[in-house]
Write an enzyme that holds these catalytic residues in place. Structure first.
Site, PDB file in Angstrom:
ATOM      1  CD  GLU A   1      -2.474   1.839   0.386  1.00 22.17           C
ATOM      2  OE1 GLU A   1      -3.259   1.082  -0.206  1.00 22.17           O
ATOM      3  OE2 GLU A   1      -2.331   3.044   0.085  1.00 22.17           O
TER       4      GLU A   1
ATOM      5  NE  ARG B   1     -16.264   5.723   1.435  1.00 22.56           N
ATOM      6  CZ  ARG B   1     -16.197   5.225   0.225  1.00 22.56           C
ATOM      7  NH1 ARG B   1     -15.155   4.548  -0.153  1.00 22.56           N
ATOM      8  NH2 ARG B   1     -17.158   5.415  -0.625  1.00 22.56           N
TER       9      ARG B   1
ATOM     10  CE1 TYR C   1     -24.617   6.142   4.531  1.00 24.33           C
ATOM     11  CE2 TYR C   1     -25.528   6.843   2.436  1.00 24.33           C
ATOM     12  CZ  TYR C   1     -24.459   6.413   3.197  1.00 24.33           C
ATOM     13  OH  TYR C   1     -23.228   6.266   2.607  1.00 24.33           O
TER      14      TYR C   1
ATOM     15  CG  ASP D   1     -13.243   1.798  -7.841  1.00 23.12           C
ATOM     16  OD1 ASP D   1     -14.268   1.091  -7.918  1.00 23.12           O
ATOM     17  OD2 ASP D   1     -13.224   2.906  -7.264  1.00 23.12           O
TER      18      ASP D   1
HETATM   19  C1  LIG Z   1     -19.130   9.644  -3.541  1.00 20.49           C
HETATM   20  C2  LIG Z   1     -18.969   8.145  -3.585  1.00 20.49           C
HETATM   21  C3  LIG Z   1     -19.874   7.358  -2.895  1.00 20.49           C
HETATM   22  C4  LIG Z   1     -19.746   5.963  -2.945  1.00 20.49           C
HETATM   23  N1  LIG Z   1     -20.663   5.203  -2.264  1.00 20.49           N
HETATM   24  C5  LIG Z   1     -20.570   3.852  -2.322  1.00 20.49           C
HETATM   25  C6  LIG Z   1     -21.503   3.035  -1.600  1.00 20.49           C
HETATM   26  O1  LIG Z   1     -22.401   3.559  -0.912  1.00 20.49           O
HETATM   27  N2  LIG Z   1     -21.391   1.680  -1.690  1.00 20.49           N
HETATM   28  C7  LIG Z   1     -20.398   1.085  -2.443  1.00 20.49           C
HETATM   29  O2  LIG Z   1     -20.337  -0.161  -2.501  1.00 20.49           O
HETATM   30  N3  LIG Z   1     -19.489   1.839  -3.126  1.00 20.49           N
HETATM   31  C8  LIG Z   1     -19.538   3.194  -3.072  1.00 20.49           C
HETATM   32  N4  LIG Z   1     -18.624   3.953  -3.738  1.00 20.49           N
HETATM   33  C9  LIG Z   1     -17.550   3.286  -4.511  1.00 20.49           C
HETATM   34  C10 LIG Z   1     -16.406   2.801  -3.628  1.00 20.49           C
HETATM   35  O3  LIG Z   1     -15.927   3.862  -2.827  1.00 20.49           O
HETATM   36  C11 LIG Z   1     -15.250   2.272  -4.497  1.00 20.49           C
HETATM   37  O4  LIG Z   1     -15.746   1.496  -5.544  1.00 20.49           O
HETATM   38  C12 LIG Z   1     -14.309   1.405  -3.655  1.00 20.49           C
HETATM   39  O5  LIG Z   1     -13.788   2.154  -2.574  1.00 20.49           O
HETATM   40  C13 LIG Z   1     -13.165   0.867  -4.532  1.00 20.49           C
HETATM   41  O6  LIG Z   1     -12.262   0.163  -3.716  1.00 20.49           O
HETATM   42  P1  LIG Z   1     -10.851  -0.280  -4.326  1.00 20.49           P
HETATM   43  O7  LIG Z   1     -10.154  -0.978  -3.207  1.00 20.49           O
HETATM   44  O8  LIG Z   1     -11.032  -1.010  -5.601  1.00 20.49           O
HETATM   45  O9  LIG Z   1     -10.091   1.069  -4.711  1.00 20.49           O
HETATM   46  P2  LIG Z   1      -9.568   2.246  -3.759  1.00 20.49           P
HETATM   47  O10 LIG Z   1     -10.459   2.466  -2.621  1.00 20.49           O
HETATM   48  O11 LIG Z   1      -9.288   3.395  -4.664  1.00 20.49           O
HETATM   49  O12 LIG Z   1      -8.192   1.684  -3.175  1.00 20.49           O
HETATM   50  C14 LIG Z   1      -7.019   1.639  -3.954  1.00 20.49           C
HETATM   51  C15 LIG Z   1      -5.841   1.532  -3.000  1.00 20.49           C
HETATM   52  O13 LIG Z   1      -4.657   1.313  -3.754  1.00 20.49           O
HETATM   53  C16 LIG Z   1      -3.636   2.177  -3.295  1.00 20.49           C
HETATM   54  N5  LIG Z   1      -2.725   2.426  -4.433  1.00 20.49           N
HETATM   55  C17 LIG Z   1      -3.020   3.054  -5.590  1.00 20.49           C
HETATM   56  N6  LIG Z   1      -1.948   3.071  -6.396  1.00 20.49           N
HETATM   57  C18 LIG Z   1      -0.956   2.422  -5.737  1.00 20.49           C
HETATM   58  C19 LIG Z   1       0.391   2.103  -6.063  1.00 20.49           C
HETATM   59  N7  LIG Z   1       0.950   2.482  -7.215  1.00 20.49           N
HETATM   60  N8  LIG Z   1       1.130   1.411  -5.175  1.00 20.49           N
HETATM   61  C20 LIG Z   1       0.584   0.998  -3.974  1.00 20.49           C
HETATM   62  N9  LIG Z   1      -0.697   1.290  -3.614  1.00 20.49           N
HETATM   63  C21 LIG Z   1      -1.447   1.981  -4.498  1.00 20.49           C
HETATM   64  C22 LIG Z   1      -4.373   3.433  -2.818  1.00 20.49           C
HETATM   65  O14 LIG Z   1      -3.609   4.184  -1.912  1.00 20.49           O
HETATM   66  C23 LIG Z   1      -5.606   2.810  -2.195  1.00 20.49           C
HETATM   67  O15 LIG Z   1      -5.412   2.467  -0.837  1.00 20.49           O
HETATM   68  C24 LIG Z   1     -18.712   5.353  -3.710  1.00 20.49           C
HETATM   69  C25 LIG Z   1     -17.795   6.151  -4.393  1.00 20.49           C
HETATM   70  C26 LIG Z   1     -17.916   7.538  -4.322  1.00 20.49           C
HETATM   71  C27 LIG Z   1     -16.910   8.356  -5.071  1.00 20.49           C
END
Ligand SMILES: Cc1cc2nc3c(=O)[nH]c(=O)nc-3n(C[C@H](O)[C@H](O)[C@H](O)COP(=O)(O)OP(=O)(O)OC[C@H]3O[C@@H](n4cnc5c(N)ncnc54)[C@H](O)[C@@H]3O)c2cc1C
Length: 410
Positions: free
Chosen positions: A35, A109, A221, A296
């Site tokens: 991370e 979260r 909520y 994502d």
């Molecule tokens: C306004 C908003 C509201 C939302 N509401 C909801 C909801 O109610 N319910 C729901 O299910 N989803 C919701 N989402 C979507 C949700 O937040 C994301 O889909 C989810 O957090 C994605 O998780 P992830 O782990 O794939 O990516 P991220 O949370 O982006 O995590 C990526 C991680 O990788 C790390 N990283 C990135 N690049 C590198 C690198 N080169 N080297 C090492 N580490 C790295 C980052 O620091 C981070 O910790 C919402 C999104 C938004 C914007």
């Protein structure tokens, strides 16, 4: 000297990366998570969690911890932000739980992230390395050697990239253009529920409400057992251009024509920071030669179905299942994982875009929306079966209904 090869290497310690690491650890695998942030933590405010994700969290053994401070809304309601009228409600109480096996809940979260992190630590199989920003990836076929900004290198035959919307690994596998900027921005934050209620801005104290208007909406909520109210206000910056550059003034101007309840919420919302809303169209090709994407990084979506994190959580279970089915063959396991996930996550991505259009429609479209939604019964779950009855482990889902109904009320 070449680095020791690690069985499973995860880039990114967000919800997607930790869920994937935990699912693999539960099956007895050793996992290393890199991370970039100096500590493993989650920023932001509330998160809605549908039963499709709860099913997985339960199997991962963290549902109890996640829901310890969660709030369980009894309804999901859509209201007209201008007139204040209720457009439609979906009951999320007993009948919902009976159908899907789990309640709908909303959590902070940070609480969800903390529960996954604690479970990873307790498993004894997940090595968590903060302060490791991956800057270079060299494919090994299978797997990769990754180099971090601090000079460390990590080698693996099975690389899982959970590095989010701007995924570096996605660039290597797919190489598509930048994420699509929807033109919408979101302001989000929590406010003590008493403060909101005292100011007359709490119309649905036991439920989740989305106030919808032309090119805007406000979601409210309770979280943390109902002590705080989470608010997310979203506006179309191509439409609401007045006071661009001054976030507070632009937000206030966009919501100027909404009903008093909504304006109270907007006044109490932290406008110091806002998030641009990006997504991508569904694609395939996110698994190749022992490298794959989750969350994502693989399928970024607009937040209108509140499913981005839920889909990342689903990914973890399917990924671990395919790894078990293709023991010792990461390329085959990752290809099978993508084949199972791509149709599902693609549907959620495109439906989120459509739902956004429906939320933000104006003029005659808004009138049509109101009259169509008026016929929707609060306990008619056929519209959400496809989303919430899904069982990521492939076993029988709680809901009896076949997943053939249209997702958008019509
Ligand atoms: C306004 C908003 C509201 C939302 N509401 C909801 C909801 O109610 N319910 C729901 O299910 N989803 C919701 N989402 C979507 C949700 O937040 C994301 O889909 C989810 O957090 C994605 O998780 P992830 O782990 O794939 O990516 P991220 O949370 O982006 O995590 C990526 C991680 O990788 C790390 N990283 C990135 N690049 C590198 C690198 N080169 N080297 C090492 N580490 C790295 C980052 O620091 C981070 O910790 C919402 C999104 C938004 C914007």
């Amino acid at each position: 000297m070449s680095p020791a090869t690690h069985p499973f290497l995860v880039i990114g310690g967000g919800i997607g990366g930790l869920a994937a690491a935990l699912a693999l650890a539960r099956d007895g695998h050793e996992v290393r998570v890199l991370e970039r942030a100096p500590v493993f933590a989650e920023v932001g405010a509330g998160l809605q969690v549908g039963p499709n994700a709860s099913r997985v969290l339960d199997r991962l053994g963290v549902l109890e911890a996640v829901t310890a401070t969660a709030f369980f809304p009894t309804t999901l309601t859509l209201r007209d932000a201008v007139s204040g009228e209720r457009l439609v409600s979906l009951e999320t109480g007993e009948a919902f739980e009976k159908r899907f096996g789990y309640r709908y809940f909303v959590a902070h979260r940070a609480d969800l992230h903390a529960a996954l992190l604690a479970a990873c630590r307790e498993s004894g199989r997940v090595e968590l390395l903060p302060g490791k920003e991956v800057t270079h990836i060299e494919p090994l076929r299978p797997g990769a050697v990754v180099r971090c900004a601090d000079g460390s290198t990590h080698s693996t035959g099975a690389l899982i990239a959970a590095d989010g919307l701007h995924s570096r690994v996605r660039g290597l596998l797919i190489g598509d253009a930048d994420p699509v900027d929807s033109g919408y921005v979101a302001y989000r934050g929590t406010v003590p529920i008493g403060e909101l209620a005292g100011a007359g801005g709490l119309r649905e104290p036991h439920g989740m409400v989305i106030w919808v208007g032309p090119g805007l909406h406000l979601v409210q909520y309770p979280v943390r057992r109902g002590e705080l109210c989470n608010q997310v206000a979203t506006i179309d910056t191509r439409r609401y251009t007045q006071h661009a550059g001054d976030h507070r003034a632009q937000l206030r101007a966009a919501f100027a024509a909404t009903c008093p309840d909504v304006r109270v919420g907007i006044e109490l919302l932290d406008a110091s920071r806002r998030w641009q809303m990006f997504d991508r169209a569904p694609v395939t090709g996110w698994s190749r030669e022992g490298i794959t994407l989750v969350g994502d990084a693989a399928h970024p979506m607009l937040q209108y179905l509140a499913q981005g994190a839920c889909q990342a959580i689903e990914d973890s279970m399917v990924l671990a299942g395919r790894v078990a089915a293709h023991a010792g063959d990461a390329p085959a396991a990752f290809a099978a994982y993508e084949a199972l996930r791509a149709p599902r996550t693609g549907r959620v991505q495109t439906t989120a875009r459509t739902w956004g259009e429906i939320l933000h429609v104006d003029g005659i479209g808004a009138g049509l929306r109101a009259s169509l939604l008026a016929h929707q019964a609060p306990d008619d779950y056929t519209v959400v079966d496809w989303l919430y009855a899904f069982d990521a482990a492939g076993g029988p889902a709680a809901a009896p209904a076949p997943l053939t109904t249209e997702e958008i009320p019509a």
